[in-house]
Write an enzyme that holds these catalytic residues in place. Sequence first.
Site, PDB file in Angstrom:
ATOM      1  N   ARG A 243      81.642  35.391  66.408  1.00 19.57           N
ATOM      2  CA  ARG A 243      82.450  35.242  65.395  1.00 19.57           C
ATOM      3  C   ARG A 243      83.383  36.133  66.020  1.00 19.57           C
ATOM      4  NH1 ARG A 243      81.087  34.960  59.475  1.00 19.57           N
ATOM      5  NH2 ARG A 243      83.580  34.998  59.371  1.00 19.57           N
TER       6      ARG A 243
ATOM      7  N   ASP B  95      84.089  32.679  56.392  1.00 24.21           N
ATOM      8  CA  ASP B  95      83.163  31.884  56.904  1.00 24.21           C
ATOM      9  C   ASP B  95      83.960  30.561  56.186  1.00 24.21           C
ATOM     10  OD1 ASP B  95      81.676  33.957  57.306  1.00 24.21           O
ATOM     11  OD2 ASP B  95      81.011  34.585  55.633  1.00 24.21           O
ATOM     12  N   GLU B  96      83.411  29.141  56.554  1.00 19.41           N
ATOM     13  CA  GLU B  96      83.333  27.875  56.460  1.00 19.41           C
ATOM     14  C   GLU B  96      83.672  27.930  55.012  1.00 19.41           C
ATOM     15  OE1 GLU B  96      80.709  25.385  58.117  1.00 19.41           O
ATOM     16  OE2 GLU B  96      79.089  26.901  57.146  1.00 19.41           O
ATOM     17  N   ASP B  97      82.787  28.264  53.886  1.00 19.22           N
ATOM     18  CA  ASP B  97      82.989  27.806  52.827  1.00 19.22           C
ATOM     19  C   ASP B  97      83.730  28.962  52.176  1.00 19.22           C
ATOM     20  OD1 ASP B  97      80.931  29.929  53.136  1.00 19.22           O
ATOM     21  OD2 ASP B  97      79.187  29.098  51.669  1.00 19.22           O
TER      22      ASP B  97
ATOM     23  N   GLU C 120      76.774  40.815  60.557  1.00 18.87           N
ATOM     24  CA  GLU C 120      77.609  41.373  61.682  1.00 18.87           C
ATOM     25  C   GLU C 120      78.546  42.168  60.398  1.00 18.87           C
ATOM     26  OE1 GLU C 120      78.328  37.621  59.086  1.00 18.87           O
ATOM     27  OE2 GLU C 120      76.645  38.848  60.018  1.00 18.87           O
ATOM     28  N   ASP C 121      78.737  41.346  58.925  1.00 15.53           N
ATOM     29  CA  ASP C 121      80.043  42.025  58.403  1.00 15.53           C
ATOM     30  C   ASP C 121      79.843  43.693  58.621  1.00 15.53           C
ATOM     31  OD1 ASP C 121      77.469  41.337  56.964  1.00 15.53           O
ATOM     32  OD2 ASP C 121      78.708  39.875  55.121  1.00 15.53           O
TER      33      ASP C 121
ATOM     34  N   ARG D 295      69.455  43.194  55.155  1.00 21.72           N
ATOM     35  CA  ARG D 295      70.821  44.063  54.740  1.00 21.72           C
ATOM     36  C   ARG D 295      70.141  45.893  54.830  1.00 21.72           C
ATOM     37  NH1 ARG D 295      74.556  40.559  55.191  1.00 21.72           N
ATOM     38  NH2 ARG D 295      76.808  41.349  53.963  1.00 21.72           N
TER      39      ARG D 295
END
Length: 463
Positions: free
Chosen positions: A251, A267-269, A355-356, A418
Amino acid sequence: LVIKLVKCSYLCFELSFCFCVCRYDYQELLHNSSFCLVPRGRRLGSFRFLEALQAACIPVILSNGWELPFSEVIDWRKAAIIGDERLLLQVPSITRSVGRDRILALRQQTQFLWDAYFSSVAKIVLTTLEIIQDRVDSHVSRNHLLWNSLPGGLYALPQFSTDPAQFPFYYAKLGKSPSQQFTAVIHTVTPLQSQISPVVKLIIAVAKSKFCAQIVVLWNCDKPLPPRNKWPSTSVPLTVIQGHTKMMTSRFFPHEVVLTDAVLSLDEDSVLSTNEVDFAFIVWQSFPERIVGYPARSHYWDSSRSRWGYTSKWTNDYSMVLTGAAFYHRYYHFLFTHYVPANLRTTVDRLANCEDILMNFLVSAVTKQPPIKVTQKKQYKETMMTQVSCSAPNPHSLCSALGSKASRWADPDHFAQRQTCMNAFSHWLGFMPLVHSQMRLDPVLFRDQVSILRKKYRDIERL
């Protein structure tokens, strides 16, 4: 203005006389001095030079014929005063003539140069190699502005551009503004089931933004790519890119289709209205070097375990803005792909997580500043993975929860991963780059009791 020289016998040289200062602490004396004399040592150079840089003390070089480190690319006139060792008695008058504003600028530059190029053996070696690379590929070499201004030549990769105007860090210095449009990049991992799918609603809302130039859907699901007629019709170009690796880090790949300075990572949501998108973009234009967005998180030091911790608790304090709904400059895609070590990106892909956080670490390490959070939006829905129907062999994969209704945000392993990531990332950098902030930017007249006609973002208040 005081000039203090501390050598083996701890002698202190002030403007007009010398006296013994054995009672003073050496490091304290360095840090409290504006100017530090740097005479030649046993050879032409001097170890005192690096000590002065580290202490933000302006080096007064008294070593005729010494070629200062990396002088091929570093303009030392912005950080040091070059004296003549044969005219030692003129040094006091030279330092007296330096105004306060220049003293501040010189000291700030010493700190920048120390941190960017001299603070570790790794940085010294890397700087040396990059200078050699600039010599070899002179047609794509960095100019002096890139080497002598924050964040420095090691973060301004010439493979991206040799024009400082292409980097977000130099907009203010060059009097340049970012482009007036953005590209939305939507990371998609679930099948497109119907026209009421969250990703369809998101595409429609983003496409209505007057600043949106195009929408790029990154299809990272194992299910077949839907035909074009299954996607909603929009007034802006809609491009669907099928991910070849199906990995989280894809991404942040610098896709050539992204041409605008600003990237809206989604994000898709994600649940955002057109007004929220517009407002966040306007804020980002004032902070183009930072991450600007909605969902915020924070870090803390866990003294009981001697490690960094990660929290999603709702507080006024934050240090990260997650890339599920955030703006940033497209250069960070390039930097993420070509600067971050491959083993860290592999870890992120293996966990399908963090990744964020890694992007926040990278941007904060570059800018030395916190991200920017816009509006509270307590109703931000972190429902990723609630309706996952993909399949993958990796149990941690985004598509591994076949038919699962549980959100990964409620999974204890998710937060444990995380926290592990945060400590791995800080170990890579050698320090914790995240900076805490309490600043939150809301639309003007957001909560004021005034006529609705005076409110520019009228529907944000109802969210």
